[in-house]
Design a protein around this motif. Structure first.
Motif, PDB file in Angstrom:
ATOM      1  N   GLU A  47       0.809  -1.221   0.000  1.00  0.00           N
ATOM      2  CA  GLU A  47       0.000   0.000   0.000  1.00  0.00           C
ATOM      3  C   GLU A  47       0.844   1.273   0.000  1.00  0.00           C
ATOM      4  N   ARG A  48       1.925   1.308   0.727  1.00  0.00           N
ATOM      5  CA  ARG A  48       2.723   2.526   0.864  1.00  0.00           C
ATOM      6  C   ARG A  48       3.856   2.643  -0.158  1.00  0.00           C
ATOM      7  N   PHE A  49       4.070   1.640  -0.976  1.00  0.00           N
ATOM      8  CA  PHE A  49       5.185   1.636  -1.925  1.00  0.00           C
ATOM      9  C   PHE A  49       4.796   2.338  -3.218  1.00  0.00           C
ATOM     10  N   ASN A  50       5.692   3.176  -3.718  1.00  0.00           N
ATOM     11  CA  ASN A  50       5.466   3.929  -4.951  1.00  0.00           C
ATOM     12  C   ASN A  50       6.754   3.985  -5.753  1.00  0.00           C
ATOM     13  N   SER A  51       6.636   4.340  -7.017  1.00  0.00           N
ATOM     14  CA  SER A  51       7.807   4.496  -7.871  1.00  0.00           C
ATOM     15  C   SER A  51       7.573   5.650  -8.833  1.00  0.00           C
ATOM     16  N   VAL A  52       8.546   6.555  -8.884  1.00  0.00           N
ATOM     17  CA  VAL A  52       8.536   7.625  -9.875  1.00  0.00           C
ATOM     18  C   VAL A  52       9.511   7.171 -10.957  1.00  0.00           C
ATOM     19  N   CYS A  53       9.034   7.069 -12.185  1.00  0.00           N
ATOM     20  CA  CYS A  53       9.863   6.554 -13.283  1.00  0.00           C
ATOM     21  C   CYS A  53       9.981   7.571 -14.408  1.00  0.00           C
ATOM     22  N   TYR A  54      11.162   7.666 -14.988  1.00  0.00           N
ATOM     23  CA  TYR A  54      11.404   8.512 -16.150  1.00  0.00           C
ATOM     24  C   TYR A  54      11.389   7.606 -17.381  1.00  0.00           C
ATOM     25  N   ILE A  55      10.402   7.829 -18.266  1.00  0.00           N
ATOM     26  CA  ILE A  55      10.190   6.940 -19.411  1.00  0.00           C
ATOM     27  C   ILE A  55      10.037   7.773 -20.689  1.00  0.00           C
ATOM     28  N   PRO A  56      11.133   8.166 -21.334  1.00  0.00           N
ATOM     29  CA  PRO A  56      10.965   8.877 -22.613  1.00  0.00           C
ATOM     30  C   PRO A  56      10.496   7.924 -23.722  1.00  0.00           C
ATOM     31  N   SER A  90      18.701  14.337 -10.619  1.00  0.00           N
ATOM     32  CA  SER A  90      18.284  15.574  -9.939  1.00  0.00           C
ATOM     33  C   SER A  90      16.837  15.911 -10.269  1.00  0.00           C
ATOM     34  N   ALA A  91      16.458  15.713 -11.529  1.00  0.00           N
ATOM     35  CA  ALA A  91      15.077  16.000 -11.938  1.00  0.00           C
ATOM     36  C   ALA A  91      14.094  15.044 -11.264  1.00  0.00           C
ATOM     37  N   LEU A  92      14.442  13.762 -11.164  1.00  0.00           N
ATOM     38  CA  LEU A  92      13.576  12.804 -10.474  1.00  0.00           C
ATOM     39  C   LEU A  92      13.402  13.201  -9.004  1.00  0.00           C
ATOM     40  N   MET A  93      14.492  13.588  -8.354  1.00  0.00           N
ATOM     41  CA  MET A  93      14.409  13.974  -6.950  1.00  0.00           C
ATOM     42  C   MET A  93      13.589  15.254  -6.792  1.00  0.00           C
ATOM     43  N   SER A  94      13.751  16.208  -7.681  1.00  0.00           N
ATOM     44  CA  SER A  94      12.944  17.437  -7.621  1.00  0.00           C
ATOM     45  C   SER A  94      11.467  17.114  -7.755  1.00  0.00           C
ATOM     46  N   TYR A  95      11.154  16.187  -8.662  1.00  0.00           N
ATOM     47  CA  TYR A  95       9.761  15.765  -8.850  1.00  0.00           C
ATOM     48  C   TYR A  95       9.211  15.173  -7.553  1.00  0.00           C
ATOM     49  N   LEU A  96       9.992  14.308  -6.904  1.00  0.00           N
ATOM     50  CA  LEU A  96       9.536  13.706  -5.652  1.00  0.00           C
ATOM     51  C   LEU A  96       9.361  14.773  -4.577  1.00  0.00           C
ATOM     52  N   LYS A  97      10.272  15.720  -4.494  1.00  0.00           N
ATOM     53  CA  LYS A  97      10.171  16.778  -3.477  1.00  0.00           C
ATOM     54  C   LYS A  97       8.849  17.528  -3.606  1.00  0.00           C
ATOM     55  N   GLU A  98       8.338  17.661  -4.817  1.00  0.00           N
ATOM     56  CA  GLU A  98       7.056  18.339  -5.023  1.00  0.00           C
ATOM     57  C   GLU A  98       5.887  17.550  -4.438  1.00  0.00           C
ATOM     58  N   LEU A  99       6.053  16.248  -4.245  1.00  0.00           N
ATOM     59  CA  LEU A  99       4.982  15.386  -3.736  1.00  0.00           C
ATOM     60  C   LEU A  99       4.987  15.243  -2.218  1.00  0.00           C
ATOM     61  N   THR A 100       5.940  15.846  -1.527  1.00  0.00           N
ATOM     62  CA  THR A 100       6.155  15.551  -0.109  1.00  0.00           C
ATOM     63  C   THR A 100       5.215  16.254   0.856  1.00  0.00           C
ATOM     64  N   ASP A 101       4.573  17.330   0.465  1.00  0.00           N
ATOM     65  CA  ASP A 101       3.714  18.095   1.382  1.00  0.00           C
ATOM     66  C   ASP A 101       4.463  18.504   2.646  1.00  0.00           C
ATOM     67  N   GLY A 102       5.738  18.829   2.510  1.00  0.00           N
ATOM     68  CA  GLY A 102       6.529  19.280   3.650  1.00  0.00           C
ATOM     69  C   GLY A 102       7.105  18.179   4.516  1.00  0.00           C
ATOM     70  N   ARG A 103       6.817  16.930   4.190  1.00  0.00           N
ATOM     71  CA  ARG A 103       7.374  15.823   4.975  1.00  0.00           C
ATOM     72  C   ARG A 103       8.863  15.668   4.677  1.00  0.00           C
ATOM     73  N   LYS A 104       9.579  15.108   5.639  1.00  0.00           N
ATOM     74  CA  LYS A 104      11.004  14.854   5.439  1.00  0.00           C
ATOM     75  C   LYS A 104      11.177  13.672   4.489  1.00  0.00           C
ATOM     76  N   LEU A 105      12.260  13.729   3.738  1.00  0.00           N
ATOM     77  CA  LEU A 105      12.699  12.612   2.918  1.00  0.00           C
ATOM     78  C   LEU A 105      13.882  11.965   3.625  1.00  0.00           C
TER      79      LEU A 105
END
Length: 185
Positions: A47-56, A90-105
């Motif tokens: 339930e809590r597992f997610n993946s951000v993938c870069y797929i050109p 760096s772009a993948l990490m920036s994308y994830l940071k946008e999803l955090t709602d202020g939570r720590k990574l």
């Protein structure tokens, strides 16, 4: 990143994408720092597992993470060797940071004891704003029969307090590694 896709509990990864992801995972992490193919595929049903993938056109990078109420734990983060050093990570990490709602990574890294790859990884994370924490941390084995691994915890945007570290470690041990504490493996 226009070609970024988030796979989570609402959208299961297809087997072709998983095979591409697992190939990059195998190239990027030693056996002791990743689950086997079956174990990693099973994470996508958590339930809590997610993946951000870069797929050109094919999967070229990913960031697998566990989404908790008060923090996000980044389990694996890798980019295809041909794209490394070009800003994809760096772009993948920036994308994830946008999803955090202020939570720590938080993430685990090998201790930067020399000028080799471990030190370069820690320096990369520091350039992304992560802070190296000084707590003694042990990663439970990901494969039965393997030994625990001493690692360091890094956090974004600030270091962890002792209470935050204890809470995060307990949640990771229980929910990610399925063990009670560092004496149960």
């Amino acid at each position: 990143m226009n070609d970024t896709v988030v796979y989570n509990k609402h959208s299961m990864i297809d087997i072709q994408r998983f095979d591409e992801l697992f190939a990059i995972l195998e190239q990027s992490f030693p056996t002791t720092e990743r689950r086997d193919r079956t174990g990693h595929l099973a994470e996508f049903s958590e339930e809590r597992f997610n993946s951000v993938c870069y797929i050109p056109d094919k999967l070229m990078g990913f960031l697998n993470y566990w989404d908790f109420d008060d923090f996000i734990y980044i389990e694996h983060f890798a980019v295809s060797p041909e794209l490394r050093g070009q800003g994809t990570g760096s772009a993948l990490m920036s994308y994830l940071k946008e999803l955090t709602d202020g939570r720590k990574l938080v993430l685990e890294a090998e201790p930067p004891t020399d000028s080799g790859i471990a030190a370069r990884r820690v320096a990369f994370y520091e350039r992304l704003g992560f802070k190296l924490n000084s707590y003694n941390y042990i990663q439970p084995p990901l494969i039965k029969g393997e030994k625990p691994i001493p690692l360091v915890i890094m956090s974004y945007p600030a270091p962890l307090s002792p209470d935050e570290y204890s809470m995060i470690r307990e949640r990771m041990y229980r929910d990610v590694y399925k063990c009670k504490n560092d004496r149960s493996f």
